[in-house]
Design a protein around this motif. Structure first.
Motif, PDB file in Angstrom:
ATOM      1  N   UNK A 209     -38.474  38.710 -32.138  1.00  0.00           N
ATOM      2  CA  UNK A 209     -39.898  38.950 -32.336  1.00  0.00           C
ATOM      3  C   UNK A 209     -40.749  38.135 -31.364  1.00  0.00           C
ATOM      4  N   UNK A 210     -40.314  36.917 -31.069  1.00  0.00           N
ATOM      5  CA  UNK A 210     -41.043  36.103 -30.093  1.00  0.00           C
ATOM      6  C   UNK A 210     -40.981  36.738 -28.710  1.00  0.00           C
ATOM      7  N   UNK A 211     -39.824  37.271 -28.345  1.00  0.00           N
ATOM      8  CA  UNK A 211     -39.678  37.931 -27.046  1.00  0.00           C
ATOM      9  C   UNK A 211     -40.572  39.163 -26.979  1.00  0.00           C
ATOM     10  N   UNK A 212     -40.569  39.967 -28.036  1.00  0.00           N
ATOM     11  CA  UNK A 212     -41.405  41.169 -28.060  1.00  0.00           C
ATOM     12  C   UNK A 212     -42.882  40.803 -27.980  1.00  0.00           C
ATOM     13  N   UNK A 213     -43.287  39.767 -28.680  1.00  0.00           N
ATOM     14  CA  UNK A 213     -44.691  39.333 -28.652  1.00  0.00           C
ATOM     15  C   UNK A 213     -45.095  38.883 -27.248  1.00  0.00           C
ATOM     16  N   UNK A 214     -44.250  38.091 -26.599  1.00  0.00           N
ATOM     17  CA  UNK A 214     -44.551  37.641 -25.239  1.00  0.00           C
ATOM     18  C   UNK A 214     -44.653  38.828 -24.287  1.00  0.00           C
ATOM     19  N   UNK A 215     -43.784  39.793 -24.464  1.00  0.00           N
ATOM     20  CA  UNK A 215     -43.806  40.976 -23.594  1.00  0.00           C
ATOM     21  C   UNK A 215     -45.100  41.762 -23.774  1.00  0.00           C
ATOM     22  N   UNK A 216     -45.510  41.958 -25.009  1.00  0.00           N
ATOM     23  CA  UNK A 216     -46.740  42.697 -25.271  1.00  0.00           C
ATOM     24  C   UNK A 216     -47.968  41.963 -24.740  1.00  0.00           C
ATOM     25  N   UNK A 217     -47.901  40.639 -24.665  1.00  0.00           N
ATOM     26  CA  UNK A 217     -49.041  39.850 -24.209  1.00  0.00           C
ATOM     27  C   UNK A 217     -49.096  39.668 -22.694  1.00  0.00           C
ATOM     28  N   UNK A 218     -47.952  39.821 -22.013  1.00  0.00           N
ATOM     29  CA  UNK A 218     -47.914  39.452 -20.608  1.00  0.00           C
ATOM     30  C   UNK A 218     -47.767  40.616 -19.636  1.00  0.00           C
ATOM     31  N   UNK A 219     -47.328  41.748 -20.088  1.00  0.00           N
ATOM     32  CA  UNK A 219     -47.076  42.862 -19.169  1.00  0.00           C
ATOM     33  C   UNK A 219     -48.372  43.323 -18.515  1.00  0.00           C
ATOM     34  N   UNK A 220     -48.278  43.652 -17.227  1.00  0.00           N
ATOM     35  CA  UNK A 220     -49.447  44.183 -16.524  1.00  0.00           C
ATOM     36  C   UNK A 220     -49.636  45.644 -16.913  1.00  0.00           C
ATOM     37  N   UNK A 221     -50.875  45.995 -17.279  1.00  0.00           N
ATOM     38  CA  UNK A 221     -51.161  47.324 -17.819  1.00  0.00           C
ATOM     39  C   UNK A 221     -52.148  48.105 -16.958  1.00  0.00           C
ATOM     40  N   UNK A 225     -55.783  44.381 -16.274  1.00  0.00           N
ATOM     41  CA  UNK A 225     -55.554  43.951 -17.653  1.00  0.00           C
ATOM     42  C   UNK A 225     -54.103  43.530 -17.839  1.00  0.00           C
ATOM     43  N   UNK A 226     -53.916  42.348 -18.429  1.00  0.00           N
ATOM     44  CA  UNK A 226     -52.586  41.846 -18.751  1.00  0.00           C
ATOM     45  C   UNK A 226     -52.453  41.782 -20.269  1.00  0.00           C
ATOM     46  N   UNK A 227     -51.474  42.472 -20.795  1.00  0.00           N
ATOM     47  CA  UNK A 227     -51.263  42.491 -22.222  1.00  0.00           C
ATOM     48  C   UNK A 227     -51.851  43.731 -22.873  1.00  0.00           C
ATOM     49  N   UNK A 228     -51.239  44.121 -23.991  1.00  0.00           N
ATOM     50  CA  UNK A 228     -51.636  45.350 -24.670  1.00  0.00           C
ATOM     51  C   UNK A 228     -53.053  45.256 -25.212  1.00  0.00           C
ATOM     52  N   UNK A 229     -53.423  44.099 -25.765  1.00  0.00           N
ATOM     53  CA  UNK A 229     -54.758  43.983 -26.330  1.00  0.00           C
ATOM     54  C   UNK A 229     -55.824  44.086 -25.243  1.00  0.00           C
ATOM     55  N   UNK A 239     -59.913  46.873 -30.065  1.00  0.00           N
ATOM     56  CA  UNK A 239     -58.756  45.994 -30.187  1.00  0.00           C
ATOM     57  C   UNK A 239     -57.483  46.820 -30.322  1.00  0.00           C
ATOM     58  N   UNK A 240     -56.373  46.215 -29.923  1.00  0.00           N
ATOM     59  CA  UNK A 240     -55.086  46.892 -30.098  1.00  0.00           C
ATOM     60  C   UNK A 240     -54.786  47.134 -31.572  1.00  0.00           C
ATOM     61  N   UNK A 241     -55.410  46.367 -32.460  1.00  0.00           N
ATOM     62  CA  UNK A 241     -55.220  46.586 -33.899  1.00  0.00           C
ATOM     63  C   UNK A 241     -55.686  47.979 -34.322  1.00  0.00           C
ATOM     64  N   UNK A 242     -56.647  48.539 -33.562  1.00  0.00           N
ATOM     65  CA  UNK A 242     -57.337  49.736 -34.025  1.00  0.00           C
ATOM     66  C   UNK A 242     -56.955  51.006 -33.263  1.00  0.00           C
ATOM     67  N   UNK A 243     -55.985  50.948 -32.353  1.00  0.00           N
ATOM     68  CA  UNK A 243     -55.663  52.144 -31.579  1.00  0.00           C
ATOM     69  C   UNK A 243     -54.917  53.148 -32.451  1.00  0.00           C
ATOM     70  N   UNK A 244     -55.198  54.423 -32.237  1.00  0.00           N
ATOM     71  CA  UNK A 244     -54.484  55.466 -32.971  1.00  0.00           C
ATOM     72  C   UNK A 244     -53.200  55.831 -32.235  1.00  0.00           C
ATOM     73  N   UNK A 245     -52.465  56.790 -32.746  1.00  0.00           N
ATOM     74  CA  UNK A 245     -51.163  57.138 -32.165  1.00  0.00           C
ATOM     75  C   UNK A 245     -51.304  57.658 -30.737  1.00  0.00           C
ATOM     76  N   UNK A 246     -52.307  58.501 -30.474  1.00  0.00           N
ATOM     77  CA  UNK A 246     -52.484  59.036 -29.125  1.00  0.00           C
ATOM     78  C   UNK A 246     -52.788  57.923 -28.136  1.00  0.00           C
ATOM     79  N   UNK A 247     -53.626  56.981 -28.537  1.00  0.00           N
ATOM     80  CA  UNK A 247     -53.960  55.854 -27.661  1.00  0.00           C
ATOM     81  C   UNK A 247     -52.767  54.922 -27.493  1.00  0.00           C
TER      82      UNK A 247
END
Length: 751
Positions: A209-221, A225-229, A239-247
């Motif tokens: 879970x720590x690895x997955x969290x770091x990946x979601x926060x650091x990947x170039x998008x 923008x760096x990170x999913x949020x 916020x990434x909390x609020x994205x729907x399935x299509x997004x």
């Protein structure tokens, strides 16, 4: 003659030799006999373990396996050592958490880089469909493998072999995180080996879970923008909390190729990629077709970012410099959130971007040129604007800082400066004629020779043979020694690339970067003092405490050329602009100096120049080194340089170059080689700026405030960023420097 060996001595010697011979014979016999008996005893002992039939085959396999396994372990250790050196810093994870908010020189926020873990979204708050979309697309066996997915890698190899190209990736999420944390993006076998070992190292150190969290926060998008949020905020204003399935599907599709599938660059491609992500969810049995049907029918619609012009190339470079600067801070400083004021001038940056794009749009097809780069800096090295390429969304490769290109004749000022240091004068007579070094014989642009001329004329008309002859002369007849002295001059002035010794070095056959080349040219208007190109003017903590300031803590200018040599070079390079190959760069009413550069086969075209206020370098060419259509440095690069610099000098106090007369205001130039096709209106004038005296006064006020704050000690509650805002642990990192003096301090650099 007397007998030296009496008879009794001869007898003694004979007996000694016979005894020695018998001893040697006996010793050899006894040794061989002992070896034979030992071997027989060993054979008798080993007979106890004799096996036959299938047991013998199994024994051979085990033995060979043990041998090969030992060799393999030694080989793996040898391969793993370079990878594990990347983790030598005990603070590797904390260093990677560096978060920087960037301000321009006037205190306005222009962007950010890095990850703020204290403010990021916990893993359990990410939508379930977002996590599933990422895992289904990037690494379905994430929770089952040990960092390297052997089955997935084999499957990708088979698929790629059948397709005859790369259609499937074999890297796991852990491997991609290892690359983001420790390695570069270069595509080499060495990097892939390091990536695999580092992935296993991360698996041993962190939970899944720590690895997955770091990946979601650091990947170039994409889009800076760096990170999913950050990507969700950039593309969907939520916020990434609020994205729907299509997004979520569109976001998950960015990991593979953010430049290709970024919705603000290519929305159809982004939606097609999102549809592939939805297919992956169904194939991986994470969702049913009915659950993804709505997302297929109603694809995500991103925010329109076409008018956003974030200085991403500049910010990437500034962030890299900030990471190096943080390494120099005391170990006791644990702060990882900073607010950095840069030398960026947003209006100059926007104009430079527009000038490059306008030139390529109008003339790029005609000249077969697809890319360009530019750097504009103050003569003290503070970089005002940087264009790293035509489109950051299409390519994040910074051609201003990372591309190594041949400078052509724009390298010659280093040759001429070295010659002036060794006794030549601008009026020295030199002969343009044939010259050879070994089997290499350079030719001039027109394949002719002009005979005797002054040194200033040779530079004005960019004579190749003269530059080569000067390299021989400064070495007192030894071309190799002369080239070594030229390389030393170039390195002292600021060129950081190696500059290998080749006969063609004096005419620009070695490689430089636009940033280094521009910074080195600043030595001339600084009267021989070399400066360091820099983006960062000051660094403050998130609470507003000043921890670093360039004018106080940065490198100081270094005298690398005699002032007289710099003054002579200014006159000679001014002649290039007024009378030579750089005429299209001339500025009305402003003295300028510079040099054109064109390489073999017209692969690179440069114009490098300066005034009393600014230094600017412009390069045009192609990423794949394809030749342009006879583009020279005096054509499109010089015209683009003129457009950038003319705008930069609006509304400021113009400083004159030493010893150069102010040119008269000319009529608009009619370019014979390139005719203006644009019907676009001219760029708007620059905003009115403070006078230098007023800006200096504001700078002094802020520094007095900083000094007073330090004198009050750690109990002080004065916030250096804004005296009205108390400073403390709960103080929020400012998005903008609010104090009047702080927000205007940078304007002193305009004058």
């Amino acid at each position: 003659m007397p007998n030296l060996f009496p008879e009794h001595w001869k007898a003694r010697i004979q007996r000694f030799l016979l005894a020695l011979d018998s001893w040697v014979d006996f010793s050899l016999f006894r040794s061989f006999t002992g070896l034979r008996e030992s071997y027989e005893r060993f054979s008798t002992f080993m007979d106890r373990f004799h096996v036959a039939g299938w047991r013998r085959g199994l024994n051979e396999l085990v033995s060979e396996g043990a041998t090969l396994g030992t060799v393999g372990l030694v080989l793996m250790l040898a391969l793993a050592m370079p990878a594990f050196r990347e983790t030598s810093d005990d603070d590797w994870l904390k260093k990677s958490e560096l978060a920087v908010t960037f301000l321009d020189r006037y205190g306005n926020e222009v962007g950010s880089r890095g990850i703020r873990h204290n403010d990021s979204i916990p893993l359990d708050q990410f939508p379930d469909h977002l996590i599933k979309a990422v895992l289904a697309t990037e690494d379905r066996r994430f929770y089952d493998h040990f960092g390297v997915d052997i089955a997935g890698t084999a499957r990708a190899l088979v698929a790629n072999t059948r397709a005859g190209g790369v259609v499937q990736g074999g890297s796991t999420i852990t491997q991609q995180l290892a690359k983001n944390l420790f390695l570069s993006n270069e595509r080499t076998i060495e990097r892939k080996i390091k990536e695999a070992f580092l992935a296993m190292w991360l698996e041993a150190r962190l939970t899944k879970n720590e690895i997955l969290k770091l990946y979601l926060d650091r990947a170039y998008m994409g889009g800076g923008a760096f990170g999913v949020d950050a990507a969700a905020q950039y593309y969907f204003n939520k916020s990434a909390r609020d994205v729907n399935l299509a997004e979520a599907a569109m976001l998950a599709g960015l990991f593979k190729a953010p430049t290709k599938f970024a919705p603000h660059v290519n929305l159809p491609a982004a939606r097609a990629r999102a549809n592939v992500v939805l297919d992956n969810l169904v194939e991986a049995n994470m969702m049913t077709e009915g659950q993804v049907f709505g997302a297929r029918r109603h694809p995500a619609t991103p925010v329109d970012r076409r008018d956003d012009r974030a200085p991403n190339y500049y910010l990437d470079w500034a962030f890299d410099d900030m990471k190096k600067l943080v390494d120099t801070f005391p170990k006791s400083m644990t702060e990882r959130v900073f607010v950095v004021r840069t030398a960026l001038d947003t209006s100059l940056q926007n104009n430079a971007d527009a000038a490059i794009e306008s030139s390529l749009r109008q003339y790029g097809q005609e000249y077969h040129a697809k890319q360009a780069a530019a750097v504009l800096m103050d003569v003290d090295g503070a970089v005002r604007a940087m264009v790293g390429g035509r489109d950051y969304g299409a390519s994040q490769f910074n051609r201003a800082t990372d591309a190594m290109r041949q400078p052509g004749s724009s390298f010659k000022p280093y040759v001429y400066a070295t010659a002036l240091e060794h006794g030549f004068k601008p009026t020295s007579i030199v002969v343009d004629g044939p010259v050879c070094i070994g089997n290499w014989c350079p030719h001039n642009y027109g394949h002719g020779y002009a005979g005797s001329m002054q040194l200033i004329q040779a530079l004005t008309h960019s004579i190749n043979t003269i530059a080569v002859k000067l390299s021989i002369a400064v070495g007192d007849g030894n071309a190799k020694v002369g080239r070594a002295r030229i390389v030393k001059t170039a390195h002292d002035m600021g060129i950081r690339t190696p500059l290998p010794d080749t006969p063609s070095l004096p005419i620009g056959a070695d490689e430089v970067t636009v940033l280094d080349h521009t910074g080195a040219y600043a030595t001339f208007p600084n009267m021989g003092k070399a400066v360091t190109p820099h983006a960062i003017l000051e660094v403050r903590t998130g609470a507003g405490e000043l921890v670093w300031r360039y004018d106080r803590d940065g490198p100081k200018p270094r005298q690398v050329l005699p002032p007289g040599v710099a003054a002579d070079m200014i006159k000679m390079m001014n002649s290039v602009v007024e009378n030579g190959t750089g005429k299209r760069a001339r500025l009305d009413g402003i003295a300028s100096a510079g040099k054109t550069g064109t390489t073999n086969a017209y692969r690179d075209a440069w114009f490098m120049g300066y005034t009393g206020n600014f230094v600017c370098g412009v390069w045009f060419g192609n990423d794949d080194y394809q030749a342009t259509n006879r583009m020279t440095g005096g054509s499109l690069p010089a015209m683009t340089w003129h457009n950038i610099m003319a705008y930069a000098h609006q509304g400021i106090e113009v400083k004159q170059l030493p010893g150069v007369a102010i040119p008269q205001v000319r009529q608009p130039q009619a370019y014979a080689e390139v005719k203006t096709k644009s019907s676009e209106p001219p760029p708007p004038p620059r905003p009115a700026l403070l006078t230098k005296r007023g800006a200096d006064a504001l700078v002094r006020v802020e520094r007095l405030m900083d000094d007073a704050n330090r004198a009050l000690g750690p109990t002080s509650t004065i916030n250096p960023v804004n005296p009205a805002r108390p400073r403390g642990k709960q103080a929020e990192a400012p998005r903008k420097v609010d104090g009047l003096a702080s927000s205007l301090e940078g304007r002193a650099f305009n004058n």
